[in-house]
Design a protein around this motif. Structure first.
Motif, PDB file in Angstrom:
ATOM      1  N   THR A  64       0.841  -1.190   0.000  1.00 29.02           N
ATOM      2  CA  THR A  64       0.000   0.000   0.000  1.00 29.02           C
ATOM      3  C   THR A  64       0.880   1.245   0.000  1.00 29.02           C
ATOM      4  O   THR A  64       2.069   1.170   0.327  1.00 29.02           O
ATOM      5  CB  THR A  64      -0.937   0.008   1.235  1.00 29.02           C
ATOM      6  OG1 THR A  64      -1.796   1.121   1.144  1.00 29.02           O
ATOM      7  CG2 THR A  64      -0.170   0.049   2.531  1.00 29.02           C
ATOM      8  N   SER A  65       0.339   2.365  -0.350  1.00 24.71           N
ATOM      9  CA  SER A  65       1.093   3.617  -0.322  1.00 24.71           C
ATOM     10  C   SER A  65       1.134   4.163   1.102  1.00 24.71           C
ATOM     11  O   SER A  65       0.163   4.065   1.845  1.00 24.71           O
ATOM     12  CB  SER A  65       0.438   4.654  -1.236  1.00 24.71           C
ATOM     13  OG  SER A  65       0.507   4.231  -2.572  1.00 24.71           O
ATOM     14  N   TYR A  67       2.345   7.724   3.282  1.00 22.81           N
ATOM     15  CA  TYR A  67       2.646   9.137   3.120  1.00 22.81           C
ATOM     16  C   TYR A  67       3.349   9.668   4.363  1.00 22.81           C
ATOM     17  O   TYR A  67       2.954   9.358   5.480  1.00 22.81           O
ATOM     18  CB  TYR A  67       1.360   9.944   2.915  1.00 22.81           C
ATOM     19  CG  TYR A  67       0.589   9.533   1.694  1.00 22.81           C
ATOM     20  CD1 TYR A  67       0.786  10.178   0.481  1.00 22.81           C
ATOM     21  CD2 TYR A  67      -0.329   8.492   1.750  1.00 22.81           C
ATOM     22  CE1 TYR A  67       0.079   9.805  -0.648  1.00 22.81           C
ATOM     23  CE2 TYR A  67      -1.041   8.096   0.630  1.00 22.81           C
ATOM     24  CZ  TYR A  67      -0.834   8.751  -0.564  1.00 22.81           C
ATOM     25  OH  TYR A  67      -1.522   8.377  -1.686  1.00 22.81           O
ATOM     26  N   GLN A  80       1.325   8.725   7.496  1.00 24.27           N
ATOM     27  CA  GLN A  80      -0.045   8.264   7.300  1.00 24.27           C
ATOM     28  C   GLN A  80      -0.014   6.889   6.649  1.00 24.27           C
ATOM     29  O   GLN A  80       0.380   6.727   5.502  1.00 24.27           O
ATOM     30  CB  GLN A  80      -0.820   9.262   6.444  1.00 24.27           C
ATOM     31  CG  GLN A  80      -0.999  10.582   7.140  1.00 24.27           C
ATOM     32  CD  GLN A  80      -1.753  11.589   6.300  1.00 24.27           C
ATOM     33  OE1 GLN A  80      -1.916  11.433   5.105  1.00 24.27           O
ATOM     34  NE2 GLN A  80      -2.205  12.648   6.949  1.00 24.27           N
ATOM     35  N   THR A  82      -1.949   3.738   5.224  1.00 24.11           N
ATOM     36  CA  THR A  82      -3.256   3.528   4.597  1.00 24.11           C
ATOM     37  C   THR A  82      -3.834   2.158   4.897  1.00 24.11           C
ATOM     38  O   THR A  82      -4.946   1.864   4.514  1.00 24.11           O
ATOM     39  CB  THR A  82      -3.154   3.722   3.068  1.00 24.11           C
ATOM     40  OG1 THR A  82      -2.124   2.868   2.562  1.00 24.11           O
ATOM     41  CG2 THR A  82      -2.822   5.163   2.730  1.00 24.11           C
ATOM     42  N   GLU A  83      -3.092   1.324   5.592  1.00 23.55           N
ATOM     43  CA  GLU A  83      -3.594   0.008   5.988  1.00 23.55           C
ATOM     44  C   GLU A  83      -4.672   0.193   7.046  1.00 23.55           C
ATOM     45  O   GLU A  83      -4.484   0.921   8.017  1.00 23.55           O
ATOM     46  CB  GLU A  83      -2.448  -0.843   6.552  1.00 23.55           C
ATOM     47  CG  GLU A  83      -2.837  -2.237   6.947  1.00 23.55           C
ATOM     48  CD  GLU A  83      -3.257  -3.095   5.778  1.00 23.55           C
ATOM     49  OE1 GLU A  83      -4.002  -4.056   6.029  1.00 23.55           O
ATOM     50  OE2 GLU A  83      -2.874  -2.824   4.640  1.00 23.55           O
ATOM     51  N   THR A  88      -2.357   7.004  11.858  1.00 19.03           N
ATOM     52  CA  THR A  88      -1.299   7.979  11.646  1.00 19.03           C
ATOM     53  C   THR A  88      -0.335   7.976  12.823  1.00 19.03           C
ATOM     54  O   THR A  88      -0.747   7.900  13.970  1.00 19.03           O
ATOM     55  CB  THR A  88      -1.915   9.382  11.489  1.00 19.03           C
ATOM     56  OG1 THR A  88      -2.824   9.367  10.401  1.00 19.03           O
ATOM     57  CG2 THR A  88      -0.862  10.432  11.237  1.00 19.03           C
TER      58      THR A  88
END
Length: 147
Positions: A64-65, A67, A80, A82-83, A88
Motif C-alpha cells: 500500500t502507499s 505518506y 499516514q 493507509t492500511e 497515523t
C-alpha cells in the motif's frame, strides 16, 4: 597547660575553594548549550531516518502507499498509513526546526514497491544550521548533508 589545635581551615582557604568550584560550575553550564543543540539535531535525524525506513517497509509489507506529511506551521511530521487499523503516527519536533521544500511537495509518498513517488530535495533549518536531504528515485533512499 594549654594545647593549641590547628585542625580547621581559615576563612581565606574556604573562600578560595568555593571560588574555584563556582568557576568550574560556570564553565560547565556555559558548555551545555552547544551539546544540547547537537543532541536535538542528532535525535531528530536519527528518528527521521528510522521513520522513513519504517514507512518504506510498511509500504512493501502491506502493498500500500504510505505518506509522510509535513503540515505547514505545525512542529510535527506525520506518517499516514493507509492500511486499515493503523492510522497515523505523529512525531513532534523542536520548534526551531523548519522544513523548506525545494523541488518536492510537502509530503513524501512510498509506493507499494517501496520506491518513492518523486525524487527531490528538502532543506531543514535549525537556528543557524542548514541541512539538505536528497531523496532518490528507485530504492527510496536518501542522503543528509550539512551545508
Amino acid at each position: 597547660m594549654l594545647l593549641k589545635c590547628n585542625r580547621g581551615f581559615t576563612l581565606l582557604e574556604s573562600l578560595l575553594v568555593l571560588m574555584i568550584v563556582s568557576i568550574m560550575s560556570l564553565v560547565t553550564i556555559i558548555n551545555i548549550a552547544p551539546v544540547y543543540e547537537r543532541k536535538i539535531l542528532h535525535t531528530f535525524f536519527e528518528q527521521f531516518e528510522k521513520d522513513v525506513l519504517y514507512a518504506q517497509q510498511h509500504a512493501i509489507t502491506y502493498q500500500t502507499s504510505v505518506y509522510i506529511v509535513f503540515p505547514k506551521d505545525e512542529h510535527v511530521y506525520k506518517i499516514q498509513l493507509t492500511e486499515p487499523g493503523n492510522g497515523t503516527i505523529t512525531r513532534n519536533i523542536d520548534e526551531n526546526l523548519t522544513f523548506q521544500f525545494y523541488n518536492i511537495p510537502p509530503f513524501l509518498v512510498y509506493t507499494p514497491s517501496g520506491a518513492m513517488d518523486k525524487s527531490g530535495t528538502m532543506f531543514i533549518h535549525y537556528k543557524d544550521k542548514k541541512y539538505r536531504i536528497v531523496f532518490y528515485l528507485g530504492r527510496g533512499r536518501f542522503n543528509v548533508e550539512e551545508l
